[in-house]
Design a protein around this motif. Sequence first.
Motif, PDB file in Angstrom:
ATOM      1  N   SER A   1      52.445  28.959  98.932  1.00 49.16           N
ATOM      2  CA  SER A   1      53.701  28.521  98.315  1.00 49.16           C
ATOM      3  C   SER A   1      54.473  27.614  99.269  1.00 49.16           C
ATOM      4  CB  SER A   1      54.552  29.741  97.957  1.00 49.16           C
ATOM      5  OG  SER A   1      55.861  29.366  97.613  1.00 49.16           O
ATOM      6  N   ASP A   2      55.209  26.668  98.710  1.00 50.12           N
ATOM      7  CA  ASP A   2      56.032  25.800  99.554  1.00 50.12           C
ATOM      8  C   ASP A   2      57.524  26.094  99.413  1.00 50.12           C
ATOM      9  OD1 ASP A   2      56.511  24.810  97.043  1.00 50.12           O
ATOM     10  OD2 ASP A   2      55.778  22.776  97.443  1.00 50.12           O
TER      11      ASP A   2
ATOM     12  N   SER B   1      58.699  32.567  99.982  1.00 49.44           N
ATOM     13  CA  SER B   1      57.475  32.073  99.356  1.00 49.44           C
ATOM     14  C   SER B   1      57.158  32.788  98.044  1.00 49.44           C
ATOM     15  CB  SER B   1      56.301  32.230 100.322  1.00 49.44           C
ATOM     16  OG  SER B   1      56.098  33.605 100.650  1.00 49.44           O
TER      17      SER B   1
END
Length: 414
Positions: free
Chosen positions: A25-26, A30
């Motif tokens: 995840s960014d 997250s």
Amino acid sequence: MISKEDIIKRFVSYVTVDTESDPTSDTTPSTAKQWDLANALVDELKAIGMEDVTIDKHAYIMATLPSNVDHDVPVIGFISHFDTTPDFTGANVKPQIIEDYDGKDIVLNAEQNIVLSPDYFEDLLLYKGQTLITTDGTTLLGADDKAGITEIVSAMEYLIANPQIKHGKIRVGFTPDEEIGRGAHKFDVAKFGADWAYTMDGSQIGELEYENFNAAGAVVKVKGKIVHPGYAKGKMVNSMYIATEFINSLPRLETPEHTEGYQGFFHLYSIKGEVDETVLEYIIRDHDKGHFEARKEVMQKLTDELNSQYEREVITIEIKDQYYNMKEKVEPVMHIVDIAEEAMKQLDIKPLIKAIRGGTDGSQLSYMGLPCPNIFAGGHNFHGRYEYVPVESMIKATEVICKIAELTALKNSK
């Protein structure tokens, strides 16, 4: 006295909330589910009487316990993370409480024949006669680092309830995404406003750490040529064979399973290969900065040599530093380690001062201007089904926090 029942209740309330982080995840945090515990912690900090309780848009939590003395005392902090590792599931944690542990095997899950045994995990015998909290064998426990959060909140609650214990201003901070290496990335050191802090994120009772690995990651890409195997002579280049040469050219005994203490390593943790391309992912670790740089150079030279051997660029390597040994930042202010060591001794805890064979938020925070040694939280066998924590260790860690606060005020009373 800090209540065993209260410690257990608080800890169980935290670990039964799934806060697994996600390295793919960014966002920060997250995973959205980390907000569930983060928001609950904000409410709890307010409920016990903490001041200036804040949570920012990335779920970083900060709060203040004001000074109760009339002289200047350095502002100290205590920090833990509320996410759990993506290495093993943290969903539907069902803690088991083992009273008066008898030193024998603990059946975590009879149906699946999962046993926590001192024959394999010898540290269990350190806690004979104590109360252990274990998993049910199907999840991790989350003592890393919900034990640390339990201890910090419990210590603040105790200090508020016992104003006769003198202390300066104390800041507490709880972070997301430590398990995926991002716990300190968006931590606002200036806002936190502490002169120094301690992460409550170690393992065995007595651990006190101010050294950790220097760390880098390396991505090795090997290019091959794919043609029909029936007509491949002189044309096909199998990238997986070249990747094997690369792997076997690194020191075989300098890997995690063959090293300990201050010994560094190369760790191959991922291979994705086909004839046309193979990608190797490594982590590089060493406590000594010179050895660390030499390890990176070894990998670069090996890449160059193989390219020379094949007379073209068949391999590319990208090496990125991740974090550094916080010893460089803590040694100039060693009194902060001395205070923690003295606190343990006054509580009849034998300090175990050693280097961390890993990383910690404290490493990044130290390089961000907040010197931050690491103190035991009490858990063992992190990141898997055999994780456990002695309740007595959590109580002792809570007492260490209170004693550090008291000693810091006392040492600055003149």
